[in-house]
Design an enzyme around this catalytic site. Sequence first.
Site, PDB file in Angstrom:
ATOM      1  N   LYS A  87       0.754  -1.218  -0.094  1.00  0.00           N
ATOM      2  CA  LYS A  87       0.101   0.034  -0.122  1.00  0.00           C
ATOM      3  C   LYS A  87       0.821   1.197   0.073  1.00  0.00           C
ATOM      4  CE  LYS A  87      -1.789  -1.472   3.755  1.00  0.00           C
ATOM      5  NZ  LYS A  87      -2.376  -1.792   4.996  1.00  0.00           N
ATOM      6  N   THR A 118      -7.811   9.152   8.739  1.00  0.00           N
ATOM      7  CA  THR A 118      -7.374   8.069   8.290  1.00  0.00           C
ATOM      8  C   THR A 118      -7.039   7.029   8.955  1.00  0.00           C
ATOM      9  OG1 THR A 118      -5.053   8.868   8.215  1.00  0.00           O
ATOM     10  CG2 THR A 118      -6.230   9.480   5.940  1.00  0.00           C
ATOM     11  N   GLY A 122      -7.205   3.697  10.905  1.00  0.00           N
ATOM     12  CA  GLY A 122      -8.024   2.450  10.659  1.00  0.00           C
ATOM     13  C   GLY A 122      -7.921   1.943   8.952  1.00  0.00           C
ATOM     14  N   THR A 123      -7.417   2.862   8.294  1.00  0.00           N
ATOM     15  CA  THR A 123      -7.548   2.375   6.812  1.00  0.00           C
ATOM     16  C   THR A 123      -6.942   1.290   6.393  1.00  0.00           C
ATOM     17  OG1 THR A 123      -5.681   3.872   6.380  1.00  0.00           O
ATOM     18  CG2 THR A 123      -7.767   4.677   5.665  1.00  0.00           C
ATOM     19  N   GLY A 124      -5.699   0.845   6.981  1.00  0.00           N
ATOM     20  CA  GLY A 124      -5.075  -0.491   6.890  1.00  0.00           C
ATOM     21  C   GLY A 124      -6.139  -1.514   7.133  1.00  0.00           C
ATOM     22  N   CYS A 125      -6.497  -1.583   8.454  1.00  0.00           N
ATOM     23  CA  CYS A 125      -7.438  -2.649   8.976  1.00  0.00           C
ATOM     24  C   CYS A 125      -8.537  -2.826   8.048  1.00  0.00           C
ATOM     25  CB  CYS A 125      -8.006  -2.517  10.360  1.00  0.00           C
ATOM     26  SG  CYS A 125      -6.570  -1.800  11.548  1.00  0.00           S
TER      27      CYS A 125
END
Length: 590
Positions: A267, A300, A302-305
């Site tokens: 990412k 932003t 928590g975007t990865g989870c």
Amino acid sequence: MTVKDTLGRHDDWRCFEALLTISPALLIYQYMGFLLSSTTSTSTSIIHHKICTTFISKQTGRQGFDQFGALTLKAIMPEEKSLTITNDSNNKKTPHVLTVAGSDSGAGAGVQADLKACAARGVYCSTVITAVTAQNTLGVQDVSILSEESVAAQLKSVLSDMRVDVVKTGMLPSIAMVKILLDSLKQYPVQALVVDPVMVSTSGDVLAGPSILDTFRKDLFPMADIVTPNLKETSALLGGIQLETISDMRSAAKSLHDMGPRNVLVKGGDLPSSSDAVDIFFNGKDFYELRSSRIQTRNTHGTGCTLASCIAAELAKGSSMLSAVKVAKRYVESVLEYSKSINIGNGSQGPFDHGLKLKRSVCNSSRMQVFEPSDLFLYAVTDSNMNKKWGRSITDAVKAAIEGGATIVQLREKEGETGEFLESAKACVEICRLHNIPLVINDRVDIALACDADGVHVGQSDMPVATVRALVGPDKIIGVSCKTPEQALKAWADGADYVGSGGVFPTNTKANNRTIGLDGLRDVCLASKIPVVAIGGINLGNAKEVMELGVVNLEGVAVVSAVFDRECVAAETRKLYGLLKESVVGKVMV
Ligand SMILES: Cc1ncc(COP(=O)(O)OP(=O)(O)O)c(N)n1
Ligand SMILES: Cc1ncsc1CCOP(=O)(O)O
Ligand SMILES: [Mg+2]
């Protein structure tokens, strides 16, 4: 070459796929038997399960085990306890993701984000909590790692009972926990494993130390169907390399793929050299550059989870890996855009809104109040022909009605183009919001949704109320036209908020509309369990008579021509408002 080596490589996987296309079940059966007889290791037997489930879903066209699949697996893996034989009718199961991750007290990331993302994507999500973090928008204040026994017990509870499709991992704070997870997956295999190798929180706090990297690389990644590291995690996993360009990301994706996962998504949200958010997806053969616009927002966290959970959710629903990744990326882009200005916490990184709904109430773009029966007091219903006749736009008509005292507005545009209607409806929504007046759309549920109106009004031959409710959700107002007590009761049972009852008097506005008179109106009001507004031929000359019925549930009058087929809409509305006020002073309900 060992079986593990063989199956970890895509050439041989493709070879296996080729066998499938030839489709001699027996050959594959024998191939499985050969594989099983040649290995005993954990990783290989999980791979076998993956192959078997792929094989079975290809053969049967279904996800999960059906009778044929389970029997086949039982034949080749007689000792496997987790296989249950089910009827075909039980095969349509709820897609289920299990997240194995840490709790975030601020609920922006971790288990809480995973739950919200899966819920938003329509997938059931169970949870195994590995650690409890005290977190907010300022950072991580405390981390309590759960015991290995607790994590093992949680895994067993869920996996032994609940037919999980996809496991998604987040914070795995110890080597032992990774091993426990892999052991559990050996015992209870799932369709896919999505690994978000969480190491550092968005605030920069370390959530998994460097000592675990080797376990990630050697044990976890070979089991993963996809790993989704961000740039910092990618760099850490590859010994601290610099990642500055898209070309660096591609090389990194390839190096990570060599560690064994079936797919890699690097990412690039933090890549300074790119104005877009570019992620690199690599499936061992092809590279895909997935681009989305970089949304300017502090929200932003928590975007990865969320992205990983959404990938898991789409896989659980049966998507291919590439489309799961694409959908997940689009979903994250939409939620970031939608909640870019929500304001939660005082820190530099806020959470976003997975349900895409919060923004409306927080940013005041939706009516703050819920629907009240008194909103029906003076209901102005627009008419496209009358607007044309008097040379006014819908927005001017709406503004004038509100100026005159209308307490609710309906756009009843029977002619004209959808695109144009939508644009006017959006403008009317803005006007009504400004005045805190509910705006309802007649007939067109699509327009109501697209312009985010406050509700929809439908007749007996329009879309059924229960379907409208399912489409617009619990917050929107639904009005239904009813001529009889039975219709009014059904409207209530189907989820309507109010009844429009008429035509009370003859009218030219709606052709061939049976008049029910004041008696018919009274019957509907008496039977109704929701508020009623009278409609049809009501004007300055008879409005008092209607209101003076003084019948329970009758909350007001709805008018079209009495206000819109007049030169001055505001003045006519004002007169009607005054008259209605007079008629309700000292009103006695019967
Ligand atoms: C408040 C209110 N009541 C009744 C109606 C009539 O709706 P419907 O029966 O769907 O007929 P059309 O308006 O679509 O011709 C209404 N619009 N508003
Ligand atoms: C839409 C509708 N539904 C029942 S009567 C009617 C028309 C009301 O128009 P008017 O107020 O001009 O009589
Ligand atoms: Mg209608």
